[in-house]
Design an enzyme around this catalytic site. Structure first.
Site, PDB file in Angstrom:
ATOM      1  CB  CYS A 119      -0.955   0.068   1.279  1.00  0.00           C
ATOM      2  SG  CYS A 119      -2.041  -1.508   1.244  1.00  0.00           S
ATOM      3  CG  HIS A 247      -3.078   3.181   2.690  1.00  0.00           C
ATOM      4  ND1 HIS A 247      -3.578   2.940   1.387  1.00  0.00           N
ATOM      5  CD2 HIS A 247      -3.111   2.012   3.308  1.00  0.00           C
ATOM      6  CE1 HIS A 247      -4.293   1.768   1.346  1.00  0.00           C
ATOM      7  NE2 HIS A 247      -3.913   1.133   2.802  1.00  0.00           N
ATOM      8  CG  ASN A 277      -7.042  -0.692   1.446  1.00  0.00           C
ATOM      9  OD1 ASN A 277      -6.460  -0.432   0.935  1.00  0.00           O
ATOM     10  ND2 ASN A 277      -6.526  -1.013   2.940  1.00  0.00           N
TER      11      ASN A 277
HETATM   12  O1  UT7 Z   1      -4.069  -1.248   4.017  1.00  0.00           O
HETATM   13  C1  UT7 Z   1      -2.844  -1.823   4.477  1.00  0.00           C
HETATM   14  C2  UT7 Z   1      -2.960  -1.318   6.053  1.00  0.00           C
HETATM   15  N1  UT7 Z   1      -4.154  -1.980   6.849  1.00  0.00           N
HETATM   16  C3  UT7 Z   1      -4.543  -1.395   7.959  1.00  0.00           C
HETATM   17  O2  UT7 Z   1      -4.215  -0.368   8.203  1.00  0.00           O
HETATM   18  C4  UT7 Z   1      -5.838  -2.114   8.537  1.00  0.00           C
HETATM   19  C5  UT7 Z   1      -5.555  -1.725   9.989  1.00  0.00           C
HETATM   20  N2  UT7 Z   1      -6.667  -2.450  10.726  1.00  0.00           N
HETATM   21  C6  UT7 Z   1      -7.997  -2.247  10.625  1.00  0.00           C
HETATM   22  O3  UT7 Z   1      -8.394  -0.993   9.879  1.00  0.00           O
HETATM   23  C7  UT7 Z   1      -9.148  -2.888  11.315  1.00  0.00           C
HETATM   24  O4  UT7 Z   1      -8.392  -3.793  12.177  1.00  0.00           O
HETATM   25  C8  UT7 Z   1     -10.096  -3.565  10.768  1.00  0.00           C
HETATM   26  C9  UT7 Z   1     -10.951  -2.655  10.056  1.00  0.00           C
HETATM   27  C10 UT7 Z   1      -9.353  -4.457   9.711  1.00  0.00           C
HETATM   28  C11 UT7 Z   1     -11.024  -4.295  11.651  1.00  0.00           C
HETATM   29  O5  UT7 Z   1     -11.541  -3.717  12.603  1.00  0.00           O
HETATM   30  P1  UT7 Z   1     -11.450  -4.127  14.162  1.00  0.00           P
HETATM   31  O6  UT7 Z   1     -12.072  -3.159  15.009  1.00  0.00           O
HETATM   32  O7  UT7 Z   1      -9.848  -4.220  14.269  1.00  0.00           O
HETATM   33  O8  UT7 Z   1     -12.065  -5.544  14.059  1.00  0.00           O
HETATM   34  P2  UT7 Z   1     -11.481  -6.804  14.607  1.00  0.00           P
HETATM   35  O9  UT7 Z   1     -11.016  -7.408  13.761  1.00  0.00           O
HETATM   36  O10 UT7 Z   1     -11.004  -6.612  15.977  1.00  0.00           O
HETATM   37  O11 UT7 Z   1     -13.052  -7.444  15.136  1.00  0.00           O
HETATM   38  C12 UT7 Z   1     -13.794  -6.907  15.830  1.00  0.00           C
HETATM   39  C13 UT7 Z   1     -15.129  -8.097  15.917  1.00  0.00           C
HETATM   40  C14 UT7 Z   1     -14.938  -9.646  15.921  1.00  0.00           C
HETATM   41  O12 UT7 Z   1     -15.855 -10.239  16.581  1.00  0.00           O
HETATM   42  P3  UT7 Z   1     -15.610 -10.688  18.201  1.00  0.00           P
HETATM   43  O13 UT7 Z   1     -14.302 -11.485  18.215  1.00  0.00           O
HETATM   44  O14 UT7 Z   1     -15.396  -9.313  19.129  1.00  0.00           O
HETATM   45  O15 UT7 Z   1     -16.969 -11.238  18.284  1.00  0.00           O
HETATM   46  C15 UT7 Z   1     -14.770  -9.922  14.674  1.00  0.00           C
HETATM   47  O16 UT7 Z   1     -15.152 -11.149  14.430  1.00  0.00           O
HETATM   48  O17 UT7 Z   1     -15.807  -7.829  14.937  1.00  0.00           O
HETATM   49  C16 UT7 Z   1     -15.934  -8.933  14.032  1.00  0.00           C
HETATM   50  N3  UT7 Z   1     -15.838  -8.677  12.657  1.00  0.00           N
HETATM   51  C17 UT7 Z   1     -17.129  -8.305  12.026  1.00  0.00           C
HETATM   52  N4  UT7 Z   1     -18.287  -8.290  12.235  1.00  0.00           N
HETATM   53  C18 UT7 Z   1     -19.086  -7.735  11.302  1.00  0.00           C
HETATM   54  C19 UT7 Z   1     -14.942  -8.767  11.850  1.00  0.00           C
HETATM   55  N5  UT7 Z   1     -15.160  -8.510  10.620  1.00  0.00           N
HETATM   56  C20 UT7 Z   1     -16.665  -8.416  10.700  1.00  0.00           C
HETATM   57  C21 UT7 Z   1     -17.486  -7.689   9.700  1.00  0.00           C
HETATM   58  N6  UT7 Z   1     -18.671  -7.747   9.967  1.00  0.00           N
HETATM   59  N7  UT7 Z   1     -17.018  -7.438   8.305  1.00  0.00           N
END
Ligand code: UT7
Length: 321
Positions: A119, A247, A277
């Protein structure tokens, strides 16, 4: 006036262009594919929709964006002698995407190469063009970020498939005149290769796998320092920035970051809302749209900063064309 073949004291972005495919994939559409909601995607990432290329390749999108950048610069293919394409998603690897773009546009005999730093690719490519022109190894470059991430997206993985879209953005970069200030500031580039396993695309036709929370935590500790240093190298205070184009990975990263750094007078790019993204395409796409919509004044300092797979990062302050 350009001195052909000779070293230059600096470079500038002359014009930008971008391209996005027509097909829109909304959050509502994704609820029919994986267990997710518009509310979750909007509140956790800020995305509302993204674009999907159907029959178009990375090279097709890159060609369209580059063609627009050339037209916006009032230049022709004969004016270009270097083509760099930043991409991590092209399935077609030989000839490289840059040669395909050059052939499509009718650019004869350019230095043409692809560059993959995930990225942060556009910022690495912009620095590479800047260095080549300053060294006298090129005269005028097309610098392109182009991705067809939907080719490498796993639509059974709700944690990643809601993030990615397809697009291309391009810049025309040339030497400044002898009496002009350089418009592309010093690059800050680097990586933390020990964290490579948190964001991968591996194997034949492999999918993007991301440990989102770990990458997110890395952005919180590292990006403020890195972006502050990028501004320092350019001799620009964050409060003097007219644009803040990071980004487009997550609005929850971008907006607090701009605030924390004190970029209070900058237009903050929020293209992720409508494009998702798009990896190496995200910064040139967002910048090109801000310019096209008249939201950035020509000449203002704009921060460009990319970060992602590697983990890599790169950025520079540029003067808005
Ligand atoms: O482009 C290259 C660089 N990349 C980045 O900078 C990405 C950095 N990371 C992020 O932006 C975030 O970590 C994400 C947007 C990818 C994810 O957001 P998050 O707030 O960190 O979510 P998480 O992965 O911690 O998931 C939280 C909860 C989980 O459920 P439990 O375990 O708390 O019950 C996931 O299973 O949200 C759940 N979850 C979803 N729920 C509904 C994960 N994806 C989804 C979804 N819809 N699509």
């Amino acid at each position: 006036m350009i001195t052909p073949g000779g070293p230059a004291r600096g470079t500038k972005i002359v014009a930008m262009g971008h391209y996005q495919p027509a097909k829109v994939l909304t959050n509502e559409d994704l609820t029919r594919i994986v267990d997710t909601t518009d509310e979750w995607i909007t509140s956790r990432v800020g995305i509302k929709e993204r674009r999907v290329a159907e029959n178009e390749t990375v090279a097709d999108m890159a060609t369209a964006a580059a063609g627009k950048a050339l037209a916006n610069a009032g230049l022709t293919p004969y004016d270009i002698d270097q083509v760099i394409v930043a991409t991590c998603s092209s399935i077609d690897r030989c000839p490289n995407v840059a040669c395909r773009v050059a052939n499509n546009l009718g650019i004869t005999a350019p230095a043409a190469f692809d560059l993959n730093t995930g990225c942060s690719g556009f910022e690495y490519a912009l620095a590479t063009a800047d260095h080549a022109i300053r060294a006298g190894a090129a005269r005028r470059a097309l610098v392109i970020g182009a991705e067809k991430l939907t080719d490498v997206t796993d639509y059974t993985d709700r944690t990643s498939c809601i993030l990615f879209g397809d697009a291309a953005g391009a810049a025309v970069v040339e030497a400044v005149a002898d009496d002009e200030e350089p418009g592309v500031g010093p690059v800050l580039w680097g990586s933390d290769p020990s964290k490579g396993s948190v964001l991968t695309i591996e194997g034949r036709r492999g999918y993007i796998k991301q440990d989102g929370p770990t990458v997110f935590r890395w952005t919180q500790t590292e990006l403020p320092k890195l972006i502050a240093e990028t501004c320092r190298r350019a001799g620009v205070e964050p409060s003097e920035l007219g644009g803040f184009v990071a980004h487009q990975a997550n609005l929850r990263i971008i907006e607090p970051l701009a605030k924390k750094l004190g970029a209070t007078n900058a237009v903050v790019a929020r293209d992720i809302v409508e494009s998702g993204n798009t990896s190496a395409a995200s910064v040139p796409l967002a910048l090109s749209k801000l310019i096209e919509r008249g939201e950035l004044t020509s000449g203002v300092p704009v921060l460009l900063f990319g970060f992602g797979g590697g983990l890599t990062y790169a950025g520079q302050v540029v003067r808005c064309p």
